[in-house]
Design a protein around this motif. Sequence first.
Motif, PDB file in Angstrom:
ATOM      1  N   ILE A  38     -39.260  38.052  46.924  1.00 51.01           N
ATOM      2  CA  ILE A  38     -40.466  37.406  46.407  1.00 51.01           C
ATOM      3  C   ILE A  38     -40.176  35.963  45.996  1.00 51.01           C
ATOM      4  O   ILE A  38     -39.114  35.656  45.448  1.00 51.01           O
ATOM      5  N   GLY A  39     -41.130  35.085  46.266  1.00 45.20           N
ATOM      6  CA  GLY A  39     -40.967  33.670  45.952  1.00 45.20           C
ATOM      7  C   GLY A  39     -41.596  33.280  44.640  1.00 45.20           C
ATOM      8  O   GLY A  39     -42.591  32.539  44.621  1.00 45.20           O
ATOM      9  N   GLN A  40     -41.041  33.780  43.560  1.00 50.02           N
ATOM     10  CA  GLN A  40     -41.526  33.342  42.259  1.00 50.02           C
ATOM     11  C   GLN A  40     -40.348  33.166  41.303  1.00 50.02           C
ATOM     12  O   GLN A  40     -39.397  33.950  41.333  1.00 50.02           O
ATOM     13  N   PRO A  41     -40.382  32.112  40.483  1.00 45.36           N
ATOM     14  CA  PRO A  41     -39.291  31.905  39.530  1.00 45.36           C
ATOM     15  C   PRO A  41     -39.105  33.128  38.634  1.00 45.36           C
ATOM     16  O   PRO A  41     -40.085  33.777  38.224  1.00 45.36           O
ATOM     17  N   ASP A  42     -37.857  33.456  38.339  1.00 44.26           N
ATOM     18  CA  ASP A  42     -37.571  34.595  37.475  1.00 44.26           C
ATOM     19  C   ASP A  42     -37.475  34.171  36.011  1.00 44.26           C
ATOM     20  O   ASP A  42     -36.987  34.933  35.174  1.00 44.26           O
ATOM     21  N   PHE A  43     -37.953  32.968  35.705  1.00 46.18           N
ATOM     22  CA  PHE A  43     -37.961  32.469  34.337  1.00 46.18           C
ATOM     23  C   PHE A  43     -39.320  32.740  33.695  1.00 46.18           C
ATOM     24  O   PHE A  43     -40.344  32.740  34.394  1.00 46.18           O
ATOM     25  N   PRO A  44     -39.359  32.936  32.390  1.00 42.58           N
ATOM     26  CA  PRO A  44     -40.667  33.037  31.728  1.00 42.58           C
ATOM     27  C   PRO A  44     -41.328  31.671  31.667  1.00 42.58           C
ATOM     28  O   PRO A  44     -40.660  30.632  31.708  1.00 42.58           O
ATOM     29  N   THR A  45     -42.641  31.673  31.573  1.00 41.21           N
ATOM     30  CA  THR A  45     -43.349  30.417  31.338  1.00 41.21           C
ATOM     31  C   THR A  45     -42.843  29.815  30.028  1.00 41.21           C
ATOM     32  O   THR A  45     -42.701  30.533  29.023  1.00 41.21           O
ATOM     33  N   LYS A 238     -44.811  27.199  40.670  1.00 44.99           N
ATOM     34  CA  LYS A 238     -43.371  27.101  40.887  1.00 44.99           C
ATOM     35  C   LYS A 238     -42.722  26.205  39.835  1.00 44.99           C
ATOM     36  O   LYS A 238     -41.711  26.568  39.233  1.00 44.99           O
ATOM     37  N   THR A 239     -43.299  25.032  39.601  1.00 40.85           N
ATOM     38  CA  THR A 239     -42.674  24.050  38.710  1.00 40.85           C
ATOM     39  C   THR A 239     -42.546  24.560  37.289  1.00 40.85           C
ATOM     40  O   THR A 239     -41.534  24.298  36.618  1.00 40.85           O
ATOM     41  N   TYR A 240     -43.558  25.275  36.812  1.00 42.32           N
ATOM     42  CA  TYR A 240     -43.572  25.706  35.417  1.00 42.32           C
ATOM     43  C   TYR A 240     -43.499  27.230  35.266  1.00 42.32           C
ATOM     44  O   TYR A 240     -43.799  27.749  34.189  1.00 42.32           O
ATOM     45  N   ALA A 241     -43.091  27.932  36.330  1.00 43.77           N
ATOM     46  CA  ALA A 241     -42.980  29.396  36.286  1.00 43.77           C
ATOM     47  C   ALA A 241     -44.278  30.029  35.789  1.00 43.77           C
ATOM     48  O   ALA A 241     -44.292  30.838  34.877  1.00 43.77           O
ATOM     49  N   MET A 242     -45.378  29.638  36.428  1.00 46.93           N
ATOM     50  CA  MET A 242     -46.710  30.095  36.009  1.00 46.93           C
ATOM     51  C   MET A 242     -47.433  30.815  37.147  1.00 46.93           C
ATOM     52  O   MET A 242     -48.656  30.704  37.288  1.00 46.93           O
ATOM     53  N   TYR A 369     -33.510  32.609  46.015  1.00 44.01           N
ATOM     54  CA  TYR A 369     -32.533  32.645  44.920  1.00 44.01           C
ATOM     55  C   TYR A 369     -33.222  32.460  43.565  1.00 44.01           C
ATOM     56  O   TYR A 369     -32.635  31.966  42.608  1.00 44.01           O
ATOM     57  N   ALA A 370     -34.465  32.960  43.500  1.00 46.91           N
ATOM     58  CA  ALA A 370     -35.151  33.070  42.217  1.00 46.91           C
ATOM     59  C   ALA A 370     -34.793  34.424  41.595  1.00 46.91           C
ATOM     60  O   ALA A 370     -35.655  35.258  41.304  1.00 46.91           O
ATOM     61  N   ASN A 371     -33.512  34.627  41.437  1.00 44.31           N
ATOM     62  CA  ASN A 371     -32.977  35.819  40.784  1.00 44.31           C
ATOM     63  C   ASN A 371     -31.661  35.401  40.144  1.00 44.31           C
ATOM     64  O   ASN A 371     -31.126  34.332  40.462  1.00 44.31           O
TER      65      ASN A 371
END
Length: 398
Positions: A38-45, A238-242, A369-371
């Motif tokens: 999946i293409g989403q940042p693994d960081f919290p907003t 992507k930029t802000y993990a939102m 590599y969003a993990n």
Amino acid sequence: MPHIVPSFGRIGEENAFSVLARATALAEQGRDIVNLGIGQPDFPTPPHIVEAGIKALRDGHHGYTPAIGIPPLREAVTRDIHRRHGVEVSPDSVLIVPGGKVTLFMAILMFGEPGAEILYPDPGFPIYRSMIAFTGATPVPVPIREENGFAFSARETLALVTKRTRLLIVNSPANPTGGVTPKAEIDALVQGLAAHPDVAVLSDEIYGTMTYDGESHASLLGYPELRDRLIYLDGASKTYAMTGWRLGWSVWPKPLYDAARKLAVNSHSCVNAATQWAGIAALDGPQDCVTAMVAEFDRRRAIVVDGVNRLPGLSCVTPKGAFYAFPNITATGWKAKPLASALLEEAGVAVIGGPDFGLHGEGYLRLSYANSAANIARALDRIGQFLSDRSPTGSERV
């Protein structure tokens, strides 16, 4: 039975969500799955953005907003564009939308019809081709080649333009390849487009903050000669993990803006109010959260590239942007989609087969590599073990 119109039969899918669903189902069955799909940042907003959204709800921002977005957010977008690209745009040209796909949907609907041609990057975001086909227009793939570092070729792109071309879609930094097109190549594209003044351009710059190795992102907003036919796509996902907030924005040339506004009114009405106030905090607030996230992606990028290039039959050029690697698997003897499926079902690693991103995707896998670095290392170990133990059979073989 009711009959829907035939155009719905031409709609494709984004298989990353199907892979996510299958990976989730396997995990619920007790399997240990590492998801590089999946293409989403693994960081919290970031917390200050979350708090801005909570405050907006507490302050009573519960109703409709203007379909084009609240003025303070449209003004924040213009400040962000000036800060990042050195370009002045008017808030009156900014449209706030629920995520990046909406801008794609609007632009392709405006220009796609039977007899028209729309150029799009291939391999590229699968919704490009899906929406083009839906409108009845002819999808014309622009090859994105490994030998070019997965940057597009201005010469090759311009050679595909015909009298039927209505829209050109450009994406850099790119999904799924991580390619970043150098400014010199973009300069050549813009210069060549002067001979095709009726071709509109949609620039998908959703990964514009994510470049590495000193590469800089050259926005098409920086070319005044294109501004009367350029649609700029960006957003907060992507930029802000939102990703789940559903917040995007676009800049439209004046002749197209009102048509986009009408599509907003007829489809989603407006972006939810609290998300818009959170977006202001994201754009106007501290950007160290972005810097830290991109630095961590850079660290993981090195792990992925080094690790993949040690695996039997795989080779990987170094991606210059986004958070994807697109390794070449042809030497393994596997077709891409059967290998992706086998890695998930048998090795517990979720990746996406290259053909899910277009006609030119065969022979490649997309790894996100969003993990975490630890999970990436585990996934690479599993892929290496699988390739050592298992050979393709029958329809799995190239």
